[in-house]
Scaffold this motif. Sequence first.
Motif, PDB file in Angstrom:
ATOM      1  N   MET A   1      -0.885  10.485 -10.795  1.00 40.86           N
ATOM      2  CA  MET A   1      -1.641   9.671  -9.863  1.00 40.86           C
ATOM      3  C   MET A   1      -0.888   8.452  -9.110  1.00 40.86           C
ATOM      4  O   MET A   1      -0.423   7.897  -9.983  1.00 40.86           O
ATOM      5  CB  MET A   1      -3.073   9.270 -10.343  1.00 40.86           C
ATOM      6  CG  MET A   1      -3.918   8.413  -9.476  1.00 40.86           C
ATOM      7  SD  MET A   1      -5.296   7.767 -10.011  1.00 40.86           S
ATOM      8  CE  MET A   1      -6.236   9.266 -10.390  1.00 40.86           C
ATOM      9  N   THR A   2      -1.029   8.397  -7.680  1.00 40.76           N
ATOM     10  CA  THR A   2      -0.299   7.287  -7.122  1.00 40.76           C
ATOM     11  C   THR A   2      -1.325   6.544  -6.602  1.00 40.76           C
ATOM     12  O   THR A   2      -2.297   6.649  -5.855  1.00 40.76           O
ATOM     13  CB  THR A   2       0.644   8.021  -5.927  1.00 40.76           C
ATOM     14  OG1 THR A   2       1.668   8.760  -6.545  1.00 40.76           O
ATOM     15  CG2 THR A   2       1.335   6.880  -5.365  1.00 40.76           C
ATOM     16  N   SER A   3      -0.949   5.304  -6.943  1.00 43.73           N
ATOM     17  CA  SER A   3      -1.825   4.244  -6.149  1.00 43.73           C
ATOM     18  C   SER A   3      -1.653   4.082  -4.787  1.00 43.73           C
ATOM     19  O   SER A   3      -0.704   4.106  -4.179  1.00 43.73           O
ATOM     20  CB  SER A   3      -1.646   2.764  -6.823  1.00 43.73           C
ATOM     21  OG  SER A   3      -2.597   1.791  -6.205  1.00 43.73           O
ATOM     22  N   PRO A   4      -2.915   3.905  -3.912  1.00 39.82           N
ATOM     23  CA  PRO A   4      -2.684   3.765  -2.496  1.00 39.82           C
ATOM     24  C   PRO A   4      -2.129   2.580  -2.007  1.00 39.82           C
ATOM     25  O   PRO A   4      -1.776   2.462  -0.915  1.00 39.82           O
ATOM     26  CB  PRO A   4      -4.093   3.696  -2.043  1.00 39.82           C
ATOM     27  CG  PRO A   4      -5.097   3.411  -3.076  1.00 39.82           C
ATOM     28  CD  PRO A   4      -4.247   3.909  -4.280  1.00 39.82           C
TER      29      PRO A   4
ATOM     30  N   ARG B   1      -0.637   1.407 -11.890  1.00 32.40           N
ATOM     31  CA  ARG B   1      -1.493   0.787 -13.088  1.00 32.40           C
ATOM     32  C   ARG B   1      -1.692   1.652 -14.282  1.00 32.40           C
ATOM     33  O   ARG B   1      -1.813   1.506 -15.543  1.00 32.40           O
ATOM     34  CB  ARG B   1      -2.616  -0.129 -12.706  1.00 32.40           C
ATOM     35  CG  ARG B   1      -3.906   0.639 -12.914  1.00 32.40           C
ATOM     36  CD  ARG B   1      -5.192  -0.182 -12.339  1.00 32.40           C
ATOM     37  NE  ARG B   1      -4.898  -0.724 -11.014  1.00 32.40           N
ATOM     38  CZ  ARG B   1      -5.755  -1.488 -10.431  1.00 32.40           C
ATOM     39  NH1 ARG B   1      -6.977  -1.957 -10.996  1.00 32.40           N
ATOM     40  NH2 ARG B   1      -5.742  -1.655  -9.197  1.00 32.40           N
ATOM     41  N   HIS B   2      -2.174   3.025 -13.968  1.00 34.40           N
ATOM     42  CA  HIS B   2      -2.434   4.118 -14.972  1.00 34.40           C
ATOM     43  C   HIS B   2      -1.100   4.062 -16.095  1.00 34.40           C
ATOM     44  O   HIS B   2      -1.345   4.206 -17.331  1.00 34.40           O
ATOM     45  CB  HIS B   2      -2.823   5.396 -14.422  1.00 34.40           C
ATOM     46  CG  HIS B   2      -4.070   5.289 -13.516  1.00 34.40           C
ATOM     47  ND1 HIS B   2      -5.362   4.819 -14.040  1.00 34.40           N
ATOM     48  CD2 HIS B   2      -4.135   4.984 -12.157  1.00 34.40           C
ATOM     49  CE1 HIS B   2      -6.143   4.733 -13.155  1.00 34.40           C
ATOM     50  NE2 HIS B   2      -5.652   4.830 -12.006  1.00 34.40           N
ATOM     51  N   GLU B   3       0.275   4.171 -15.385  1.00 34.18           N
ATOM     52  CA  GLU B   3       1.208   4.482 -16.243  1.00 34.18           C
ATOM     53  C   GLU B   3       1.601   3.303 -16.984  1.00 34.18           C
ATOM     54  O   GLU B   3       1.615   3.578 -18.162  1.00 34.18           O
ATOM     55  CB  GLU B   3       2.580   4.560 -15.185  1.00 34.18           C
ATOM     56  CG  GLU B   3       3.941   4.728 -16.036  1.00 34.18           C
ATOM     57  CD  GLU B   3       4.902   4.553 -14.914  1.00 34.18           C
ATOM     58  OE1 GLU B   3       5.996   4.625 -15.386  1.00 34.18           O
ATOM     59  OE2 GLU B   3       4.466   4.991 -13.769  1.00 34.18           O
TER      60      GLU B   3
ATOM     61  N   GLU C   1      -0.848   3.128 -19.913  1.00 34.60           N
ATOM     62  CA  GLU C   1      -0.660   4.179 -21.010  1.00 34.60           C
ATOM     63  C   GLU C   1       0.743   3.596 -21.732  1.00 34.60           C
ATOM     64  O   GLU C   1       0.639   3.813 -23.037  1.00 34.60           O
ATOM     65  CB  GLU C   1      -0.239   5.665 -20.465  1.00 34.60           C
ATOM     66  CG  GLU C   1      -1.234   6.447 -19.714  1.00 34.60           C
ATOM     67  CD  GLU C   1      -2.190   6.744 -20.838  1.00 34.60           C
ATOM     68  OE1 GLU C   1      -1.937   7.107 -21.898  1.00 34.60           O
ATOM     69  OE2 GLU C   1      -3.464   6.726 -20.608  1.00 34.60           O
ATOM     70  N   GLN C   2       1.432   2.840 -21.238  1.00 35.36           N
ATOM     71  CA  GLN C   2       2.571   2.356 -21.971  1.00 35.36           C
ATOM     72  C   GLN C   2       2.168   1.243 -22.991  1.00 35.36           C
ATOM     73  O   GLN C   2       2.473   1.111 -24.055  1.00 35.36           O
ATOM     74  CB  GLN C   2       3.436   1.568 -20.975  1.00 35.36           C
ATOM     75  CG  GLN C   2       4.269   2.679 -20.288  1.00 35.36           C
ATOM     76  CD  GLN C   2       5.100   1.891 -19.069  1.00 35.36           C
ATOM     77  OE1 GLN C   2       5.183   0.650 -18.941  1.00 35.36           O
ATOM     78  NE2 GLN C   2       6.095   2.618 -18.382  1.00 35.36           N
ATOM     79  N   LEU C   3       0.931   0.382 -22.572  1.00 28.49           N
ATOM     80  CA  LEU C   3       0.429  -0.451 -23.588  1.00 28.49           C
ATOM     81  C   LEU C   3      -0.265   0.262 -24.611  1.00 28.49           C
ATOM     82  O   LEU C   3      -0.156  -0.042 -25.771  1.00 28.49           O
ATOM     83  CB  LEU C   3      -0.545  -1.269 -22.668  1.00 28.49           C
ATOM     84  CG  LEU C   3      -1.408  -2.243 -23.582  1.00 28.49           C
ATOM     85  CD1 LEU C   3      -0.671  -3.342 -24.332  1.00 28.49           C
ATOM     86  CD2 LEU C   3      -2.551  -3.017 -23.018  1.00 28.49           C
ATOM     87  N   LEU C   4      -1.170   1.253 -24.313  1.00 29.27           N
ATOM     88  CA  LEU C   4      -1.837   2.157 -25.328  1.00 29.27           C
ATOM     89  C   LEU C   4      -1.030   2.743 -26.296  1.00 29.27           C
ATOM     90  O   LEU C   4      -1.227   2.944 -27.438  1.00 29.27           O
ATOM     91  CB  LEU C   4      -2.974   2.840 -24.794  1.00 29.27           C
ATOM     92  CG  LEU C   4      -3.840   2.395 -23.875  1.00 29.27           C
ATOM     93  CD1 LEU C   4      -4.757   3.444 -23.304  1.00 29.27           C
ATOM     94  CD2 LEU C   4      -4.778   1.691 -24.528  1.00 29.27           C
TER      95      LEU C   4
END
Length: 328
Positions: free
Chosen positions: A1-4, A105-107, A110-113
Motif C-alpha cells: 500500500m502506498t500512502s497518498p 507508515r504500514h511498513e 510492521e517493522q515495530l511489531l
Amino acid sequence: MTSPVSRPPATEPESADRIAAFEARIANGESIEPKDWMPEKYRQQLVRMMSQHAHSEVVGMLPEGNWITRAPSLRRKMILLSKVQDEAGHGLYIYCGTETLGVDRHELVEQLLSGKAKYSSIFNYPTITYADVGVIGWLVDGAAIVNQTVLAKASYGPYARAMIRICKEENFHKRQGFELVAHLSQDGTPEQKAMVQDAVDRWWWPSLMMFGPHDKDSPNSDSLLRWRVKRFTNDELRQRFINLTIPQARAVGLTVPDPDLVFNEETKNWETGPIDWDEFWRVVKGEGPCNRERLAARNKAHDEGAWVRAAATAYAEKHAHRKQTEAA
C-alpha cells in the motif's frame, strides 16, 4: 500500500554541486520541504530518526497506561488518560511526517511489531508503583523536552513543525509529573516519600541514557549536526538536562542515586559518575526488563484492532465510490 501523502525519493544524481547547494541552503537556515531535492543519506537518516521517535511515542503509552485504572482519584485518572492520548497523537504526527519522505507508515508499523525497528530504551523498564507515573512525567518527559525543543528547529520542515505542537503538550506532561512528585515528596506519608525516592533511584540513569551514547560513540551525530537535523550533541543535551533537573530534585527534598555527583564551580555544570553503557546496549538489543512484554502488548493491540482498520477502509471505499458515481 502506498500512502497518498508520500513522495518518492529523489532520483536526480547526487553530484558534488547539487550536494553543495543543498548544504548551502541548510547553512543559510532554510527549511527543507518534501518536494525539495535532498541527498539520499539525509532522507535515510530522517526516516530512521523520525520512525524511531514515532515508535517511541506509541510504545511510550504502555508503561503509564498500566496505571490508568489504578490511579487514586478521578483527577489523576483524567490527567493520565489525557497524557496517554497525547502520546498516541504524537506518534501519528510523526508517522505522517515520515510518510512525506516516501515511506509507508504500514511498513514502519510492521517493522515495530516484528522487533526490527528500535524505539527509546527508556520504555523497556517497568512501572512498579504509582510514583513511577510522576517520575516518568518529570524525568522522562523532561529529557524529551530538552531534546525536542531543539528538534523544533530541525532543517526538515515537517519534522520541525510537528515538534512545535508536541513540545507544548510535553511541557504539560512534565508539569503534571513534577506536581505529583512534589506532592508525594512534600505532603505525602513517610511511605509515599520513600516510594517516590525509590522511583527516582530507578529512573534516573535510564533517563540519562535517553540522549544516546557519548558523542565519540554516536555514529550518526556528525551528519545530523552538519545537516542541522540536530543542533546539539548527545552529551550537550544530556548536560543541559542534568543542570535543569538537579536543582528541581533538591527543591522537593529528593536525591539522585549518584555518589559521584558534584557541582563544578568553574564550568557551572553538575558532573555525574559514569553511566552503565553495558546496561544501555543490553536494553537496546532486546534484553531489557520489559522488551518482550512491550512488543507483545503492541502486537496484541494491533491484532485486536484489525476490525477497526477494516471498517475504516470499507467506509472510505464506500464514500469514494459514491463520489465517483455522483460525478459520473
